[in-house]
Design a protein around this motif. Structure first.
Motif, short mmCIF file in Angstrom:
data_model
loop_
_atom_site.label_atom_id
_atom_site.label_comp_id
_atom_site.label_asym_id
_atom_site.label_seq_id
_atom_site.Cartn_x
_atom_site.Cartn_y
_atom_site.Cartn_z
N GLN A 248 82.06 -10.96 -20.09
CA GLN A 248 82.02 -10.31 -18.78
C GLN A 248 81.84 -8.81 -18.94
O GLN A 248 81.03 -8.20 -18.24
N ARG A 249 82.56 -8.22 -19.87
CA ARG A 249 82.45 -6.78 -20.09
C ARG A 249 81.04 -6.41 -20.54
O ARG A 249 80.46 -5.42 -20.06
N GLU B 225 78.65 -6.67 -17.51
CA GLU B 225 78.87 -5.57 -16.57
C GLU B 225 78.29 -4.26 -17.11
O GLU B 225 77.62 -3.53 -16.37
N GLN C 172 75.22 -2.20 -15.38
CA GLN C 172 75.44 -0.81 -14.94
C GLN C 172 74.43 0.14 -15.60
O GLN C 172 73.89 1.02 -14.95
#
Length: 68
Positions: free
Chosen positions: A22-23, A26, A30
């Motif tokens: 998930q990190r 993300e 971004q």
């Protein structure tokens, strides 16, 4: 094999995979937004490949991730 130990180790591994994946997603999204490579309305195609090399086992999960 101790089923309880195996179950706990498996859950620990899957939690680590989920959190770190998930990190990574993300951060990639971004950065792509900041670099102008994404507008924020895309649907991204994603694939995860899990390999257990000693067993010759491969498991793939493919899905899409909508940004809006």
């Amino acid at each position: 094999m101790n089923d309880d130990v195996f179950n706990m180790e498996l859950r620990k591994f899957l939690k680590q995979v989920g959190v770190t994946s998930q990190r990574a997603i993300e951060q990639a999204v971004q950065k792509a937004l900041a670099d102008g490579k994404l507008t924020g309305t895309e649907v991204l195609q994603a694939k995860v490949v899990l390999t257990l090399e000693p067993l010759g086992a491969i498991h793939e999960v493919t899905d899409s991730i909508a940004l809006e």
